[in-house]
Motif scaffolding. Structure first.
Motif, PDB file in Angstrom:
ATOM      1  N   LEU A 138       0.810  -1.218   0.000  1.00  0.00           N
ATOM      2  CA  LEU A 138       0.000   0.000   0.000  1.00  0.00           C
ATOM      3  C   LEU A 138       0.841   1.264   0.000  1.00  0.00           C
ATOM      4  O   LEU A 138       0.303   2.362   0.094  1.00  0.00           O
ATOM      5  CB  LEU A 138      -0.927  -0.005   1.214  1.00  0.00           C
ATOM      6  N   ASP A 139       2.144   1.121  -0.092  1.00  0.00           N
ATOM      7  CA  ASP A 139       3.019   2.290  -0.165  1.00  0.00           C
ATOM      8  C   ASP A 139       2.665   3.097  -1.407  1.00  0.00           C
ATOM      9  O   ASP A 139       2.678   2.570  -2.524  1.00  0.00           O
ATOM     10  CB  ASP A 139       4.475   1.841  -0.220  1.00  0.00           C
ATOM     11  N   ALA A 140       2.320   4.355  -1.226  1.00  0.00           N
ATOM     12  CA  ALA A 140       1.830   5.185  -2.331  1.00  0.00           C
ATOM     13  C   ALA A 140       2.894   6.099  -2.910  1.00  0.00           C
ATOM     14  O   ALA A 140       2.565   7.079  -3.576  1.00  0.00           O
ATOM     15  CB  ALA A 140       0.634   6.005  -1.859  1.00  0.00           C
ATOM     16  N   ALA A 141       4.157   5.789  -2.700  1.00  0.00           N
ATOM     17  CA  ALA A 141       5.208   6.623  -3.286  1.00  0.00           C
ATOM     18  C   ALA A 141       5.102   6.637  -4.805  1.00  0.00           C
ATOM     19  O   ALA A 141       5.375   7.658  -5.457  1.00  0.00           O
ATOM     20  CB  ALA A 141       6.578   6.117  -2.846  1.00  0.00           C
ATOM     21  N   GLN A 142       4.706   5.512  -5.383  1.00  0.00           N
ATOM     22  CA  GLN A 142       4.476   5.402  -6.820  1.00  0.00           C
ATOM     23  C   GLN A 142       3.110   4.750  -7.037  1.00  0.00           C
ATOM     24  O   GLN A 142       2.716   3.875  -6.259  1.00  0.00           O
ATOM     25  CB  GLN A 142       5.567   4.564  -7.495  1.00  0.00           C
ATOM     26  N   PRO A 143       2.388   5.149  -8.086  1.00  0.00           N
ATOM     27  CA  PRO A 143       1.070   4.544  -8.312  1.00  0.00           C
ATOM     28  C   PRO A 143       1.173   3.092  -8.738  1.00  0.00           C
ATOM     29  O   PRO A 143       2.053   2.715  -9.520  1.00  0.00           O
ATOM     30  CB  PRO A 143       0.466   5.411  -9.434  1.00  0.00           C
ATOM     31  N   ALA A 188      -6.717   1.175  -3.607  1.00  0.00           N
ATOM     32  CA  ALA A 188      -6.351   0.746  -2.257  1.00  0.00           C
ATOM     33  C   ALA A 188      -5.262   1.648  -1.683  1.00  0.00           C
ATOM     34  O   ALA A 188      -5.304   2.017  -0.490  1.00  0.00           O
ATOM     35  CB  ALA A 188      -5.890  -0.707  -2.279  1.00  0.00           C
ATOM     36  N   GLN A 189      -4.273   2.007  -2.497  1.00  0.00           N
ATOM     37  CA  GLN A 189      -3.223   2.931  -2.047  1.00  0.00           C
ATOM     38  C   GLN A 189      -3.824   4.261  -1.585  1.00  0.00           C
ATOM     39  O   GLN A 189      -3.474   4.795  -0.530  1.00  0.00           O
ATOM     40  CB  GLN A 189      -2.246   3.217  -3.193  1.00  0.00           C
ATOM     41  N   LEU A 190      -4.714   4.793  -2.423  1.00  0.00           N
ATOM     42  CA  LEU A 190      -5.289   6.107  -2.142  1.00  0.00           C
ATOM     43  C   LEU A 190      -6.179   6.076  -0.901  1.00  0.00           C
ATOM     44  O   LEU A 190      -6.154   6.992  -0.073  1.00  0.00           O
ATOM     45  CB  LEU A 190      -6.084   6.585  -3.357  1.00  0.00           C
ATOM     46  N   LEU A 191      -6.965   5.029  -0.749  1.00  0.00           N
ATOM     47  CA  LEU A 191      -7.814   4.914   0.431  1.00  0.00           C
ATOM     48  C   LEU A 191      -6.968   4.749   1.696  1.00  0.00           C
ATOM     49  O   LEU A 191      -7.306   5.300   2.753  1.00  0.00           O
ATOM     50  CB  LEU A 191      -8.775   3.735   0.264  1.00  0.00           C
ATOM     51  N   HIS A 192      -5.885   4.015   1.583  1.00  0.00           N
ATOM     52  CA  HIS A 192      -4.993   3.858   2.738  1.00  0.00           C
ATOM     53  C   HIS A 192      -4.390   5.199   3.130  1.00  0.00           C
ATOM     54  O   HIS A 192      -4.317   5.542   4.321  1.00  0.00           O
ATOM     55  CB  HIS A 192      -3.893   2.847   2.409  1.00  0.00           C
TER      56      HIS A 192
END
Length: 366
Positions: free
Chosen positions: A121-126, A135-139
């Motif tokens: 879920l690390d959102a450093a990169q899409p 899921a990344q964005l919601l996290h």
């Protein structure tokens, strides 16, 4: 408050975005839309930036209403800006985490496909796939402030809301880096609405804009806590959208794919439209016979014979609209996948004999 929209399609421009504009003109308080290009396709960069124009973009409504020709032009100003996942990810992450109240999506026929390369879920990169990216964005939103949010998916997938919820939840559950309480928050504070969209949007207007038929429907299934971004005559809130969904998917969309099959099999003109192929009396007769022999009986078996007959009549009138040029080459994209969703799913649901539909399904198996 704002609305994030994943997808730059002409359909959304002439459907959801138009409804939001008309609701605002009618005096409702409607949040502005930020459109997000998910694909990163360089040929669409001009479209993304065109959404920044405060003058908006044109939608031309052209066709028949109650048998009378109509044409009106609306300058849609509900969209405030355009962003690209590949170019503007940090800003998209910030907006989703802190400012979005509603999320709309229309990511295409393969939009719910997952990618094995997506993990965590690390959102450093899409992430590559839309479910993992969501899921990344919601996290990130949960970690930021955990405010509730409503998602209104518009993909033509049966049960699009529950399906998307399941994909997002599965990705989050498999991730080893989820913050404590995230899955519980997903279940408690995030609404994945189940929706159905119905409108023929036949032509784009460059760089942004579209030509569409007068008929429009956005059916949304009610659930506890559901809020809508606006009220509009074309928005129907229903206890169950399945009847609307079955009629649209297994009559209008099925008919489109049936015509696309004929168009491919017979090597018909590349630029042929739905209206033009149905000007061929033989093709029109085949489609009408298919509806009468295989489709309506399937709906009758489900107690929907009268609704199906009425919707077939409405569909044929929409197909024959003399003011729209709906090219079959556009309908034929992802044809094999559409055959599964529109034809095979109908047979599974109806459980009645459908030899011609079955033959088409068999020809499109991998």
């Amino acid at each position: 408050m704002m609305i994030l929209q994943f997808g730059t399609s002409r359909f959304l421009q002439a459907h959801v975005d138009l409804f939001l504009h008309e609701a605002r003109v009618a005096g409702q308080e409607v949040a502005p839309v930020t459109v997000i290009q998910s694909s990163g396709a360089p040929e669409r960069a001009g479209r993304v930036r065109a959404f920044d124009d405060p003058a908006g973009y044109p939608v031309i409504i052209r066709g028949l209403e109650k048998g009378q020709p109509v044409e009106r032009r609306v300058q849609v100003t509900s969209v405030a800006r355009g962003l690209s996942v590949t170019e503007d990810w940090p800003e998209i992450l910030r907006l989703f985490a802190h400012e979005a109240r509603f999320v709309v999506s229309n990511t295409g026929d393969a939009g719910y496909a997952t990618d094995p390369a997506d993990a965590g879920l690390d959102a450093a990169q899409p992430a590559r796939s839309f479910p993992a990216r969501l899921a990344q964005l919601l996290h990130a939103r949960y970690v930021g402030n955990g405010a509730p949010i409503t998602l209104l998916p518009c993909e033509l997938v049966n049960g699009n809301g529950p399906v998307l919820r399941g994909l997002v939840r599965d990705h989050a559950a498999a991730a080893g880096d989820a913050a404590p309480g995230f899955l519980d928050w997903l279940d408690r504070a995030v609404i994945f609405a189940n929706t159905l969209v119905d409108r023929i949007v036949s032509e784009p207007i460059a760089p942004v804009g579209a030509v569409a038929e007068p008929y429009a429907l956005w059916a949304i299934e009610n659930q506890p806590g559901l809020e809508l971004p606006c009220r509009h005559p074309a928005i129907v809130l229903a206890d169950s959208i399945e009847p609307h969904e079955r009629l649209k998917l297994h009559i209008l969309n099925l008919g489109h794919s049936y015509l696309a099959q004929i168009w491919q099999d017979e090597a018909r003109p590349p630029g042929e439209t739905v209206r033009e192929i149905l000007a061929d009396a033989g093709v029109r007769g085949r489609l009408e016979a298919l509806y009468a022999r295989e489709v309506v009986p399937g709906f009758a078996a489900r107690g929907m014979q009268a609704q199906a007959r009425d919707y077939v009549a409405t569909t044929m009138a929409r197909f024959l609209n003399p003011y729209l040029d709906h090219r079959i080459v556009d309908i034929a994209g992802n044809h094999a996948l559409k055959v599964q969703r529109r034809l095979a799913a109908f047979i599974d649901w109806a459980g009645t004999p459908a030899p011609e539909l079955t033959a088409i399904i068999e020809r499109n198996l991998p």
